[in-house]
Design an enzyme around this catalytic site. Sequence first.
Site, PDB file in Angstrom:
ATOM      1  N   ASP A 108      -0.077   4.332   1.032  1.00  0.00           N
ATOM      2  CA  ASP A 108      -0.379   5.508   1.961  1.00  0.00           C
ATOM      3  C   ASP A 108       0.118   5.186   3.364  1.00  0.00           C
ATOM      4  O   ASP A 108       0.577   3.880   3.494  1.00  0.00           O
ATOM      5  CB  ASP A 108      -1.894   5.458   2.396  1.00  0.00           C
ATOM      6  N   GLU A 144      -5.018   1.735   2.495  1.00  0.00           N
ATOM      7  CA  GLU A 144      -5.050   0.750   3.380  1.00  0.00           C
ATOM      8  C   GLU A 144      -5.288   0.883   4.865  1.00  0.00           C
ATOM      9  O   GLU A 144      -5.905   0.346   5.652  1.00  0.00           O
ATOM     10  CB  GLU A 144      -3.684  -0.093   3.203  1.00  0.00           C
ATOM     11  N   GLU A 145      -4.386   2.098   5.476  1.00  0.00           N
ATOM     12  CA  GLU A 145      -4.640   2.561   6.707  1.00  0.00           C
ATOM     13  C   GLU A 145      -5.622   2.801   7.196  1.00  0.00           C
ATOM     14  O   GLU A 145      -6.136   3.035   8.350  1.00  0.00           O
ATOM     15  CB  GLU A 145      -3.324   3.613   7.082  1.00  0.00           C
ATOM     16  N   HIS A 199       0.925  -1.096  -0.032  1.00  0.00           N
ATOM     17  CA  HIS A 199      -0.084  -0.090   0.029  1.00  0.00           C
ATOM     18  C   HIS A 199       0.986   1.167  -0.015  1.00  0.00           C
ATOM     19  O   HIS A 199       1.947   1.261   0.473  1.00  0.00           O
ATOM     20  CB  HIS A 199      -0.901   0.034   1.102  1.00  0.00           C
TER      21      HIS A 199
END
Length: 409
Positions: free
Chosen positions: A98, A177-178, A96
């Site tokens: 981010d 994702e976070e 990911h």
Amino acid sequence: MNYIYNNKEEENKLLDRFCRYVKIWSESDGKAADAGIFPSTERQWDIAKVLVKELRNLGTRNVYLTDNCYVVAKIDSNIVEPEERKKYPTILLMAHMDTVDDVSGENVKPVISMLSASESPTGQDDTIVKSDGTTLLGADDKAGISAIMAAVEYLMNHYEDEGLQHGPIEVMFSPDEETGHGMDKVPLNILKADYAVTVDAGDEGELEAECFNGWTAIVHFTGKTCHTGNGKANGMINAVTLAGEFAAALPHDMAPETTEGFEGFIAPLEINGTIESSSVEMILRSFYTDEIEKEKEIIKTAAEKVISKFGGSYEVEFKQQYLNMKAKLDERPEIMERLEKAFADAGVKPIKQPIRGGTDGSRLTELGIPTPNIFTGAHEFHSRNEWLSLNQCAKAADVLINLLTQKVK
Ligand SMILES: [Zn+2]
């Protein structure tokens, strides 16, 4: 075999690559993501565009940047003979783009230290990268992106080498994702992979095929409002009190701060309200579906107790976030076997452990592409102390090369 690890030139390239990526601010925004904005921040396009360009420069034919900020690249097999090519499955590699919004990821200044075995936290001569202490490093998950890029670059540069025959490779770098929304807009229609690997775990050897079942719960309390001076006479019921009593009634031995390993928990995250109405937001986590059902019962029982003592009423909403990927991965035992072989081939001892969280991989597994998670060499995620072991990141790249070049039939 090791290709990147212990190869000075390749390790230097990996280090440059990693430092280049962490300097690109790509923090996501949990609140915006929950409000339906996707990607949650415009700045995630910045890193996406860099990665598209770099993938194109590697010579991959098909590189896409989707309308929702997913970078997808397809790398052809280097095997001419169709029968031989069938012996190598299509594998999707994922990381990911981010970084988490708990700690700033703006203006990251990577600090590189070459440490001897006695100084290094990894206990061997190693290059350790940290931030300057004012930001996070962003190794979660730019270490994963770097390992994937290094593996792909190596295979593209050595396409004629004996032993480096590989099947079709798909690469996907995803936003958000976070924020827990990473797979909301995943371009499933363009993915052909037999299975996938996320490169988003920590210490050398980590191999994860099991994660929590994740649910949210919101309990809404309704009280009865009136002038507080006449509260007793008018039968006031304070919904703020109901929410407070409810939160206090949740079992403390099932809280995130008192559980570990395979134990599940109920975590109250936010309380809102007035005398008239209030709400308590929670997350429910467990590796087992029957335990999730028990957690739901605990919440209902606690709410009912509060109502029977203080009056008022309540409603509860439960929503599933993600499922433990274990059941689906157990149906395809060969995937973990192949990964374990790739670990062994790279000289890495697998440490199988459950993820006390969810991953994009768990969502993708649910959507039909089984997706375990492997280490990146990043440590102390989501903090100003976050650091990367270059040795370990290089070994992650080697695991990927060994996996991609593994003949399975
Ligand atoms: Zn991550």
